[in-house]
Design a protein around this motif. Structure first.
Motif, PDB file in Angstrom:
ATOM      1  N   ARG A  48      -4.085 -11.386   4.446  1.00  0.00           N
ATOM      2  CA  ARG A  48      -2.846 -11.287   5.213  1.00  0.00           C
ATOM      3  C   ARG A  48      -1.639 -11.776   4.413  1.00  0.00           C
ATOM      4  O   ARG A  48      -0.608 -11.096   4.342  1.00  0.00           O
ATOM      5  CB  ARG A  48      -2.971 -12.096   6.514  1.00  0.00           C
ATOM      6  CG  ARG A  48      -1.691 -12.117   7.339  1.00  0.00           C
ATOM      7  CD  ARG A  48      -1.849 -12.933   8.620  1.00  0.00           C
ATOM      8  NE  ARG A  48      -2.335 -14.282   8.394  1.00  0.00           N
ATOM      9  CZ  ARG A  48      -1.605 -15.294   7.920  1.00  0.00           C
ATOM     10  NH1 ARG A  48      -0.333 -15.111   7.581  1.00  0.00           N
ATOM     11  NH2 ARG A  48      -2.133 -16.508   7.777  1.00  0.00           N
ATOM     12  N   GLU A  49      -1.755 -12.951   3.811  1.00  0.00           N
ATOM     13  CA  GLU A  49      -0.626 -13.515   3.062  1.00  0.00           C
ATOM     14  C   GLU A  49      -0.251 -12.648   1.861  1.00  0.00           C
ATOM     15  O   GLU A  49       0.930 -12.437   1.592  1.00  0.00           O
ATOM     16  CB  GLU A  49      -0.929 -14.947   2.612  1.00  0.00           C
ATOM     17  CG  GLU A  49      -0.880 -15.963   3.726  1.00  0.00           C
ATOM     18  CD  GLU A  49       0.516 -16.238   4.248  1.00  0.00           C
ATOM     19  OE1 GLU A  49       1.516 -15.898   3.577  1.00  0.00           O
ATOM     20  OE2 GLU A  49       0.623 -16.811   5.345  1.00  0.00           O
ATOM     21  N   VAL A  50      -1.236 -12.147   1.127  1.00  0.00           N
ATOM     22  CA  VAL A  50      -0.939 -11.272  -0.017  1.00  0.00           C
ATOM     23  C   VAL A  50      -0.225 -10.020   0.472  1.00  0.00           C
ATOM     24  O   VAL A  50       0.781  -9.596  -0.094  1.00  0.00           O
ATOM     25  CB  VAL A  50      -2.211 -10.924  -0.823  1.00  0.00           C
ATOM     26  CG1 VAL A  50      -1.929  -9.839  -1.857  1.00  0.00           C
ATOM     27  CG2 VAL A  50      -2.772 -12.172  -1.509  1.00  0.00           C
ATOM     28  N   GLY A  55       3.042  -6.882  -0.288  1.00  0.00           N
ATOM     29  CA  GLY A  55       2.748  -5.494   0.041  1.00  0.00           C
ATOM     30  C   GLY A  55       1.477  -4.980  -0.604  1.00  0.00           C
ATOM     31  O   GLY A  55       1.136  -3.805  -0.451  1.00  0.00           O
ATOM     32  N   LEU A  56       0.752  -5.835  -1.318  1.00  0.00           N
ATOM     33  CA  LEU A  56      -0.460  -5.409  -2.027  1.00  0.00           C
ATOM     34  C   LEU A  56      -1.696  -5.603  -1.164  1.00  0.00           C
ATOM     35  O   LEU A  56      -1.748  -6.507  -0.326  1.00  0.00           O
ATOM     36  CB  LEU A  56      -0.607  -6.190  -3.333  1.00  0.00           C
ATOM     37  CG  LEU A  56       0.542  -6.040  -4.329  1.00  0.00           C
ATOM     38  CD1 LEU A  56       0.332  -6.974  -5.525  1.00  0.00           C
ATOM     39  CD2 LEU A  56       0.678  -4.598  -4.779  1.00  0.00           C
ATOM     40  N   GLU A  57      -2.700  -4.766  -1.388  1.00  0.00           N
ATOM     41  CA  GLU A  57      -3.956  -4.843  -0.660  1.00  0.00           C
ATOM     42  C   GLU A  57      -5.028  -5.483  -1.533  1.00  0.00           C
ATOM     43  O   GLU A  57      -5.288  -5.028  -2.651  1.00  0.00           O
ATOM     44  CB  GLU A  57      -4.419  -3.445  -0.232  1.00  0.00           C
ATOM     45  CG  GLU A  57      -3.509  -2.783   0.785  1.00  0.00           C
ATOM     46  CD  GLU A  57      -3.451  -3.519   2.121  1.00  0.00           C
ATOM     47  OE1 GLU A  57      -4.464  -4.132   2.521  1.00  0.00           O
ATOM     48  OE2 GLU A  57      -2.383  -3.488   2.748  1.00  0.00           O
ATOM     49  N   LEU A  89       3.795  -3.087  -5.553  1.00  0.00           N
ATOM     50  CA  LEU A  89       4.397  -4.394  -5.272  1.00  0.00           C
ATOM     51  C   LEU A  89       5.731  -4.238  -4.554  1.00  0.00           C
ATOM     52  O   LEU A  89       6.608  -3.505  -5.008  1.00  0.00           O
ATOM     53  CB  LEU A  89       4.601  -5.154  -6.589  1.00  0.00           C
ATOM     54  CG  LEU A  89       5.228  -6.535  -6.483  1.00  0.00           C
ATOM     55  CD1 LEU A  89       4.316  -7.489  -5.724  1.00  0.00           C
ATOM     56  CD2 LEU A  89       5.515  -7.075  -7.868  1.00  0.00           C
ATOM     57  N   HIS A  90       5.835  -4.909  -3.410  1.00  0.00           N
ATOM     58  CA  HIS A  90       7.069  -4.878  -2.623  1.00  0.00           C
ATOM     59  C   HIS A  90       7.188  -6.241  -1.939  1.00  0.00           C
ATOM     60  O   HIS A  90       6.541  -6.483  -0.915  1.00  0.00           O
ATOM     61  CB  HIS A  90       7.017  -3.752  -1.585  1.00  0.00           C
ATOM     62  CG  HIS A  90       8.247  -3.677  -0.761  1.00  0.00           C
ATOM     63  ND1 HIS A  90       9.442  -3.185  -1.241  1.00  0.00           N
ATOM     64  CD2 HIS A  90       8.488  -4.067   0.509  1.00  0.00           C
ATOM     65  CE1 HIS A  90      10.353  -3.262  -0.289  1.00  0.00           C
ATOM     66  NE2 HIS A  90       9.796  -3.799   0.778  1.00  0.00           N
ATOM     67  N   ILE A  91       7.986  -7.132  -2.521  1.00  0.00           N
ATOM     68  CA  ILE A  91       8.097  -8.488  -1.991  1.00  0.00           C
ATOM     69  C   ILE A  91       8.891  -8.502  -0.690  1.00  0.00           C
ATOM     70  O   ILE A  91       9.784  -7.691  -0.486  1.00  0.00           O
ATOM     71  CB  ILE A  91       8.709  -9.453  -3.028  1.00  0.00           C
ATOM     72  CG1 ILE A  91      10.082  -8.988  -3.493  1.00  0.00           C
ATOM     73  CG2 ILE A  91       7.763  -9.632  -4.202  1.00  0.00           C
ATOM     74  CD1 ILE A  91      10.795  -9.958  -4.412  1.00  0.00           C
ATOM     75  N   ASN A  92       8.546  -9.458   0.191  1.00  0.00           N
ATOM     76  CA  ASN A  92       9.265  -9.564   1.462  1.00  0.00           C
ATOM     77  C   ASN A  92      10.358 -10.630   1.371  1.00  0.00           C
ATOM     78  O   ASN A  92      10.604 -11.206   0.304  1.00  0.00           O
ATOM     79  CB  ASN A  92       8.288  -9.821   2.620  1.00  0.00           C
ATOM     80  CG  ASN A  92       7.775 -11.253   2.675  1.00  0.00           C
ATOM     81  OD1 ASN A  92       8.101 -12.109   1.848  1.00  0.00           O
ATOM     82  ND2 ASN A  92       6.943 -11.529   3.665  1.00  0.00           N
ATOM     83  N   ARG A  97      11.811 -13.749  -6.046  1.00  0.00           N
ATOM     84  CA  ARG A  97      11.499 -12.818  -7.156  1.00  0.00           C
ATOM     85  C   ARG A  97      10.067 -13.059  -7.610  1.00  0.00           C
ATOM     86  O   ARG A  97       9.445 -14.036  -7.215  1.00  0.00           O
ATOM     87  CB  ARG A  97      12.498 -12.960  -8.299  1.00  0.00           C
ATOM     88  CG  ARG A  97      12.540 -14.282  -9.004  1.00  0.00           C
ATOM     89  CD  ARG A  97      13.655 -14.407 -10.036  1.00  0.00           C
ATOM     90  NE  ARG A  97      14.990 -14.242  -9.508  1.00  0.00           N
ATOM     91  CZ  ARG A  97      15.688 -15.191  -8.878  1.00  0.00           C
ATOM     92  NH1 ARG A  97      15.172 -16.386  -8.710  1.00  0.00           N
ATOM     93  NH2 ARG A  97      16.904 -14.975  -8.448  1.00  0.00           N
ATOM     94  N   CYS A  98       9.596 -12.169  -8.445  1.00  0.00           N
ATOM     95  CA  CYS A  98       8.218 -12.292  -8.934  1.00  0.00           C
ATOM     96  C   CYS A  98       8.136 -11.808 -10.371  1.00  0.00           C
ATOM     97  O   CYS A  98       9.034 -11.145 -10.878  1.00  0.00           O
ATOM     98  CB  CYS A  98       7.255 -11.521  -8.044  1.00  0.00           C
ATOM     99  SG  CYS A  98       7.554  -9.754  -8.031  1.00  0.00           S
TER     100      CYS A  98
END
Length: 99
Positions: A48-50, A55-57, A89-92, A97-98
């Motif tokens: 869930r957290e990832v 946005g990654l599975e 990858l799509h950060i919330n 940043r990543c």
């Protein structure tokens, strides 16, 4: 009673790279992490957290170790979470940043 949190070494299986994030205006890069909800399995919290933060599975995961962190009364559970590729990858909003 204590809190339970998970932290994840997120590995892109396609490239072998590890994902690190910056949050809350802090300068350091850290692992993806979050708290386990009441009644939630730690493994489900990892997935869930990832998904929420990146946005990654997660394809599969491995428990590395647990350690009690007394200052915040939290049991920390560290996992390695493998994703097939980080191309999606799509950060919330929780992540600045990543890399």
């Amino acid at each position: 009673m204590y809190n339970v949190a998970v932290s994840m070494i997120v590995v892109d299986e396609e490239t072998g790279k590890i994902l690190l994030i910056q949050q809350y205006g802090k300068p350091s890069y850290i692992l993806v992490a979050g708290y386990v909800n009441r009644g939630e399995a730690e493994e489900h919290a990892v997935v869930r957290e990832v998904r929420e933060e990146t946005g990654l599975e997660v394809e599969h995961l491995r428990l590395n170790r647990t350690k009690f962190f007394e200052p915040s009364n939290t049991l920390m559970c560290n996992f390695t979470a493998f994703v097939r590729t980080a191309k999606a990858l799509h950060i919330n909003h929780e992540v600045d940043r990543c890399k």
